[in-house]
Design an enzyme around this catalytic site. Structure first.
Site, PDB file in Angstrom:
ATOM      1  N   HIS A 121      -0.686  14.134 -12.523  1.00  0.00           N
ATOM      2  CA  HIS A 121      -0.545  15.387 -11.775  1.00  0.00           C
ATOM      3  C   HIS A 121       0.441  16.332 -12.440  1.00  0.00           C
ATOM      4  CE1 HIS A 121       2.161  12.228 -10.080  1.00  0.00           C
ATOM      5  NE2 HIS A 121       3.084  13.155 -10.301  1.00  0.00           N
ATOM      6  N   GLU A 167      -8.028   8.162  -6.571  1.00  0.00           N
ATOM      7  CA  GLU A 167      -8.037   8.720  -7.926  1.00  0.00           C
ATOM      8  C   GLU A 167      -8.188  10.240  -7.952  1.00  0.00           C
ATOM      9  OE1 GLU A 167     -11.138   6.542  -9.971  1.00  0.00           O
ATOM     10  OE2 GLU A 167     -10.004   4.650  -9.842  1.00  0.00           O
ATOM     11  N   ASP A 211       3.277   6.254 -15.301  1.00  0.00           N
ATOM     12  CA  ASP A 211       3.381   6.563 -13.885  1.00  0.00           C
ATOM     13  C   ASP A 211       1.995   6.623 -13.229  1.00  0.00           C
ATOM     14  OD1 ASP A 211       5.260   7.526 -11.730  1.00  0.00           O
ATOM     15  OD2 ASP A 211       3.911   9.259 -11.754  1.00  0.00           O
ATOM     16  N   LYS A 214      -2.685   3.772 -11.089  1.00  0.00           N
ATOM     17  CA  LYS A 214      -3.847   3.482 -10.233  1.00  0.00           C
ATOM     18  C   LYS A 214      -4.514   4.740  -9.692  1.00  0.00           C
ATOM     19  CE  LYS A 214      -2.335   2.721  -5.579  1.00  0.00           C
ATOM     20  NZ  LYS A 214      -1.680   1.826  -4.587  1.00  0.00           N
ATOM     21  N   HIS A 215      -3.897   5.897  -9.975  1.00  0.00           N
ATOM     22  CA  HIS A 215      -4.465   7.160  -9.499  1.00  0.00           C
ATOM     23  C   HIS A 215      -5.356   7.844 -10.526  1.00  0.00           C
ATOM     24  CE1 HIS A 215      -2.195   6.976  -5.762  1.00  0.00           C
ATOM     25  NE2 HIS A 215      -1.185   6.523  -6.487  1.00  0.00           N
ATOM     26  N   GLU A 235       2.361   1.600 -13.917  1.00  0.00           N
ATOM     27  CA  GLU A 235       2.832   1.466 -12.544  1.00  0.00           C
ATOM     28  C   GLU A 235       1.614   1.437 -11.638  1.00  0.00           C
ATOM     29  OE1 GLU A 235       4.938   3.786  -8.881  1.00  0.00           O
ATOM     30  OE2 GLU A 235       3.640   4.762 -10.321  1.00  0.00           O
ATOM     31  N   ARG A 351      19.427   6.214  -5.850  1.00  0.00           N
ATOM     32  CA  ARG A 351      19.534   6.878  -7.150  1.00  0.00           C
ATOM     33  C   ARG A 351      20.971   7.362  -7.361  1.00  0.00           C
ATOM     34  NH1 ARG A 351      13.678  10.040  -6.694  1.00  0.00           N
ATOM     35  NH2 ARG A 351      12.449   8.130  -6.569  1.00  0.00           N
TER      36      ARG A 351
HETATM   37  C1  ABC Z   1       9.256  12.422  -2.254  1.00  0.00           C
HETATM   38  C2  ABC Z   1      10.560  12.500  -1.511  1.00  0.00           C
HETATM   39  C3  ABC Z   1      10.893  11.199  -0.814  1.00  0.00           C
HETATM   40  C4  ABC Z   1       9.794  10.856   0.108  1.00  0.00           C
HETATM   41  C5  ABC Z   1       8.513  10.795  -0.694  1.00  0.00           C
HETATM   42  C6  ABC Z   1       7.335  10.471   0.170  1.00  0.00           C
HETATM   43  O1  ABC Z   1       8.293  12.068  -1.337  1.00  0.00           O
HETATM   44  O2  ABC Z   1      11.575  12.789  -2.460  1.00  0.00           O
HETATM   45  O3  ABC Z   1      12.079  11.318  -0.081  1.00  0.00           O
HETATM   46  O4  ABC Z   1      10.073   9.591   0.682  1.00  0.00           O
HETATM   47  C7  ABC Z   1       8.427  11.267  -7.366  1.00  0.00           C
HETATM   48  C8  ABC Z   1       9.876  11.222  -6.916  1.00  0.00           C
HETATM   49  C9  ABC Z   1       9.970  10.930  -5.428  1.00  0.00           C
HETATM   50  C10 ABC Z   1       9.107  11.879  -4.607  1.00  0.00           C
HETATM   51  C11 ABC Z   1       7.660  11.810  -5.179  1.00  0.00           C
HETATM   52  C12 ABC Z   1       6.688  12.707  -4.436  1.00  0.00           C
HETATM   53  O5  ABC Z   1       7.685  12.173  -6.557  1.00  0.00           O
HETATM   54  O6  ABC Z   1      10.528  10.193  -7.646  1.00  0.00           O
HETATM   55  O7  ABC Z   1      11.331  11.060  -5.013  1.00  0.00           O
HETATM   56  O8  ABC Z   1       9.206  11.438  -3.260  1.00  0.00           O
HETATM   57  O9  ABC Z   1       6.998  14.043  -4.616  1.00  0.00           O
HETATM   58  C13 ABC Z   1       5.576   7.004  -8.827  1.00  0.00           C
HETATM   59  C14 ABC Z   1       7.025   7.051  -9.304  1.00  0.00           C
HETATM   60  C15 ABC Z   1       7.838   7.868  -8.334  1.00  0.00           C
HETATM   61  C16 ABC Z   1       7.364   9.311  -8.408  1.00  0.00           C
HETATM   62  C17 ABC Z   1       5.894   9.438  -8.464  1.00  0.00           C
HETATM   63  C18 ABC Z   1       5.319  10.775  -8.477  1.00  0.00           C
HETATM   64  C19 ABC Z   1       5.077   8.366  -8.635  1.00  0.00           C
HETATM   65  O10 ABC Z   1       7.498   5.769  -9.513  1.00  0.00           O
HETATM   66  O11 ABC Z   1       9.240   7.812  -8.573  1.00  0.00           O
HETATM   67  O12 ABC Z   1       7.885   9.968  -7.224  1.00  0.00           O
HETATM   68  O13 ABC Z   1       5.174  11.082  -9.886  1.00  0.00           O
HETATM   69  C20 ABC Z   1       2.539   5.932  -4.386  1.00  0.00           C
HETATM   70  C21 ABC Z   1       2.006   5.951  -5.820  1.00  0.00           C
HETATM   71  C22 ABC Z   1       3.081   5.577  -6.832  1.00  0.00           C
HETATM   72  C23 ABC Z   1       4.325   6.467  -6.642  1.00  0.00           C
HETATM   73  C24 ABC Z   1       4.804   6.264  -5.207  1.00  0.00           C
HETATM   74  C25 ABC Z   1       6.043   7.097  -4.902  1.00  0.00           C
HETATM   75  O14 ABC Z   1       3.765   6.657  -4.303  1.00  0.00           O
HETATM   76  O15 ABC Z   1       0.927   5.054  -5.924  1.00  0.00           O
HETATM   77  O16 ABC Z   1       2.558   5.776  -8.125  1.00  0.00           O
HETATM   78  N1  ABC Z   1       5.392   6.153  -7.630  1.00  0.00           N
HETATM   79  C26 ABC Z   1       1.396   2.237  -0.761  1.00  0.00           C
HETATM   80  C27 ABC Z   1       0.356   2.722  -1.739  1.00  0.00           C
HETATM   81  C28 ABC Z   1       1.039   3.140  -3.043  1.00  0.00           C
HETATM   82  C29 ABC Z   1       2.073   4.207  -2.751  1.00  0.00           C
HETATM   83  C30 ABC Z   1       3.081   3.629  -1.768  1.00  0.00           C
HETATM   84  C31 ABC Z   1       4.181   4.632  -1.405  1.00  0.00           C
HETATM   85  O17 ABC Z   1       2.396   3.232  -0.568  1.00  0.00           O
HETATM   86  O18 ABC Z   1      -0.591   1.712  -1.996  1.00  0.00           O
HETATM   87  O19 ABC Z   1       0.071   3.656  -3.931  1.00  0.00           O
HETATM   88  O20 ABC Z   1       2.745   4.576  -3.967  1.00  0.00           O
HETATM   89  O21 ABC Z   1       3.613   5.745  -0.818  1.00  0.00           O
HETATM   90  C32 ABC Z   1       2.684  -2.902  -0.384  1.00  0.00           C
HETATM   91  C33 ABC Z   1       1.240  -2.503  -0.426  1.00  0.00           C
HETATM   92  C34 ABC Z   1       1.141  -1.185  -1.185  1.00  0.00           C
HETATM   93  C35 ABC Z   1       2.004  -0.132  -0.508  1.00  0.00           C
HETATM   94  C36 ABC Z   1       3.419  -0.653  -0.439  1.00  0.00           C
HETATM   95  C37 ABC Z   1       4.356   0.377   0.216  1.00  0.00           C
HETATM   96  O22 ABC Z   1       3.450  -1.878   0.258  1.00  0.00           O
HETATM   97  O23 ABC Z   1       0.476  -3.506  -1.099  1.00  0.00           O
HETATM   98  O24 ABC Z   1      -0.203  -0.758  -1.190  1.00  0.00           O
HETATM   99  O25 ABC Z   1       1.984   1.054  -1.323  1.00  0.00           O
HETATM  100  O26 ABC Z   1       2.809  -4.103   0.321  1.00  0.00           O
HETATM  101 CA    CA Z   2      -5.696  11.367 -10.011  1.00  0.00          CA
END
Ligand code: ABC
Ligand code: CA
Length: 485
Positions: A121, A167, A211, A214-215, A235, A351
């Site tokens: 993205h 995706e 990063d 899976k998307h 990731e 952080r």
């Molecule tokens: C912002 C705010 C936060 C707020 C959040 C929702 O939005 O700042 O306060 O809580 C970056 C920043 C974040 C920011 C995001 C969004 O951007 O670092 O601070 O958060 O603007 C990666 C990176 C991560 C980064 C991004 C975006 C992606 O490591 O640092 O965030 O480039 C999904 C994605 C994953 C992503 C993660 C944050 O979100 O797949 O790539 N990380 C389920 C889903 C997952 C999902 C997860 C969280 O929820 O399947 O796909 O991750 O939403 C397990 C289950 C899983 C489940 C987990 C929670 O539990 O098997 O399926 O995951 O048991």
């Molecule tokens: Ca995508």
């Protein structure tokens, strides 16, 4: 560097903005503000002694490209994941020369550079947060694409059981949408492949953390990884081994999220934590992943999850959890700050600025612990030429709050009992780890025990501490472990 090159490494993960400032200053940094605190690439260069002296020989840094500027409803882009222009660097972290200097400084120490990259993205700061309809974004800022047709049509991910939705819909929310790049479009695919090839070569990158893997459709990744031509670790944020498995065939490997959840749950729920779940997750992953778990990134903390000590502060339990990445098959990763005992909870609390610790190396038991764990792993690699290609095995134990992991010459005994517990371990001769009447050293405490004449071992763990046992004969003259000085 290849995946095989990376298997002998151990990785220190920094959030670039939160690790160190090149000018050596220590400004305040309130994580709640979600704002830049001033860390940069020169800061990392200035603290490589700190990282290397703990035994790390690779550093994973935050994404490096230009992000959206200013403040959004979710704060500033200090973490680096809100790319706006992938052909330009994030000037908050320094210049191109600074980044090249970081790579050179690492290489001068025979250390590797891992860079985090986002392909899924780009982010446009909505001009009007009450109206985020697609027409309202300024696409000219989103480079190198510059137009709305480079993105999937707008929809937020609403159904994680529908892979097309995962995706092709968007991460983020109406507060801050992450515009989902049309990675089905072959021109865009070519652009990304050329981009990564140039980026790796321009900045002498040794490995990539991918990063949001899976998307993007799985068949996007092989060509991308081939163009990168270095180790790629994806990731795939999921607790399920079967879901993660196919990504280990299209990328170098994955961050071992399923095991992370198993370990986190086992050690943060008291003695009811399910230790045998760890064994079953690892065994599944060994069976289902391409290359087993040898190439996975193994971690217990990161920038997206609460630190262990936000849930559990019993130092014996913390030491058990911290041992995990260093004693199993994968490539160990330590998230900066764990060695200083940081306790931040969910994003953004996890952080914290490392400079606020003063980079203390004298009075930090967990820093000593991780230094020993790194040394133990290195010693195991040099004592057994098959260490890195021998699967970890679990030796069944009667006590459900324990886990015994064999990876010769290492035998690790973990317990979630906490500092008031004591465990009597029996390792049968059938485990085939030690010979009879052999001296075995717990390299964490330097206590020794002697095996019985049949090679079986009885050992007591006091105060719920972990033990990493190795035959005394595996601790070479040159090694630093348990040498009385
Ligand atoms: C912002 C705010 C936060 C707020 C959040 C929702 O939005 O700042 O306060 O809580 C970056 C920043 C974040 C920011 C995001 C969004 O951007 O670092 O601070 O958060 O603007 C990666 C990176 C991560 C980064 C991004 C975006 C992606 O490591 O640092 O965030 O480039 C999904 C994605 C994953 C992503 C993660 C944050 O979100 O797949 O790539 N990380 C389920 C889903 C997952 C999902 C997860 C969280 O929820 O399947 O796909 O991750 O939403 C397990 C289950 C899983 C489940 C987990 C929670 O539990 O098997 O399926 O995951 O048991
Ligand atoms: Ca995508």
């Amino acid at each position: 560097a290849s995946a095989d090159d990376w298997t002998r490494r151990s990785i220190y993960q920094v959030v670039t903005d939160r690790f160190a400032l090149g000018n050596g200053s220590s400004p305040p940094c309130n994580t709640d503000n979600r704002a830049y605190c001033g860390g940069n690439w020169q800061g990392i260069i200035s603290k490589l002694d700190y990282i290397q002296q703990m035994g790390f020989d690779a550093v994973w840094i935050s994404p490096i490209v230009e992000n959206i500027q200013g403040r959004t409803s979710e704060g500033e882009a200090y973490h680096g994941y809100w790319s706006q222009n992938i052909n330009s660097l994030n000037s908050n972290f320094g210049s191109a020369n600074d980044l090249k200097a970081l790579a050179a400084a690492l290489h001068a120490r025979s250390m590797f550079l891992m860079v985090d990259v986002v392909v899924n993205h780009l982010v446009a700061n909505p001009t009007n947060t009450s109206d985020i309809s697609p027409e309202t974004f300024d696409y000219s800022l989103l480079q190198p694409f510059g137009g709305q047709n480079a993105f999937h049509s707008q929809c937020f991910i609403s159904d994680y059981t529908n892979q097309t939705n995962v995706e092709q819909c968007w991460l983020g929310d109406s507060g801050l949408p992450l515009l989902d790049i049309d990675t089905e479009n072959s021109t865009i695919v070519d652009t990304m492949n050329t981009w990564i090839k140039d980026l790796v070569s321009e900045y002498s990158i040794d490995g990539l953390r991918i990063d949001t893997a899976k998307h993007i459709r799985q068949d996007f990744w092989p060509a991308f990884a081939a163009n990168a031509s270095v180790y790629t670790v994806g990731e795939v944020l999921i607790g399920d081994v079967t879901y993660a498995a196919p990504y280990t065939s299209v990328l170098g490997s994955v961050l071992d999220y399923p095991t992370y959840y198993g370990v986190y749950n086992a050690f943060t729920s008291g003695t009811s934590g399910n230790m045998s779940a760890i064994a079953s997750l690892v065994t599944q992953a060994q069976d289902q992943y391409n290359h087993g778990t040898f190439y996975v990134g193994s971690f217990v903390e990161n920038q997206d999850n609460p630190r262990i000590q936000s849930t559990v502060t019993d130092q014996s339990i913390v030491k058990n959890v911290m041992a995990w990445p260093f004693i199993n098959d994968g490539i160990p990763i330590l998230y900066y700050g764990q060695e200083q005992g940081y306790q931040g909870g969910n994003d953004p609390s996890n952080r914290e600025a490392l400079w606020l610790s003063g980079f203390d190396t004298e009075n930090k038991p967990l820093l000593t612990h991780v230094t020993t764990l790194n040394a133990a792993r290195k010693q195991a690699i040099s004592a057994n030429s098959s260490f890195l290609t021998t699967k970890a095995k679990f030796i069944s134990q009667p006590d459900s709050s324990t886990l015994a992991i064999s990876k010769p010459p290492m035998l690790t005994l973990l317990t979630n009992g906490g500092n008031s517990s004591s465990v009597k371990w029996s390792i049968p001769s059938s485990a085939n780890l030690f010979s009879g009447s052999e001296t075995v050293v717990d390299v964490l405490s330097c206590n020794t025990v002697t095996t019985a004449s049949d090679g079986s071992l009885s050992v007591t763990a006091s105060s719920g501490l972990p033990q990493v046992l190795m035959p005394a004969s595996a601790l070479s003259e040159s090694g630093s472990l348990c040498k009385s000085s």
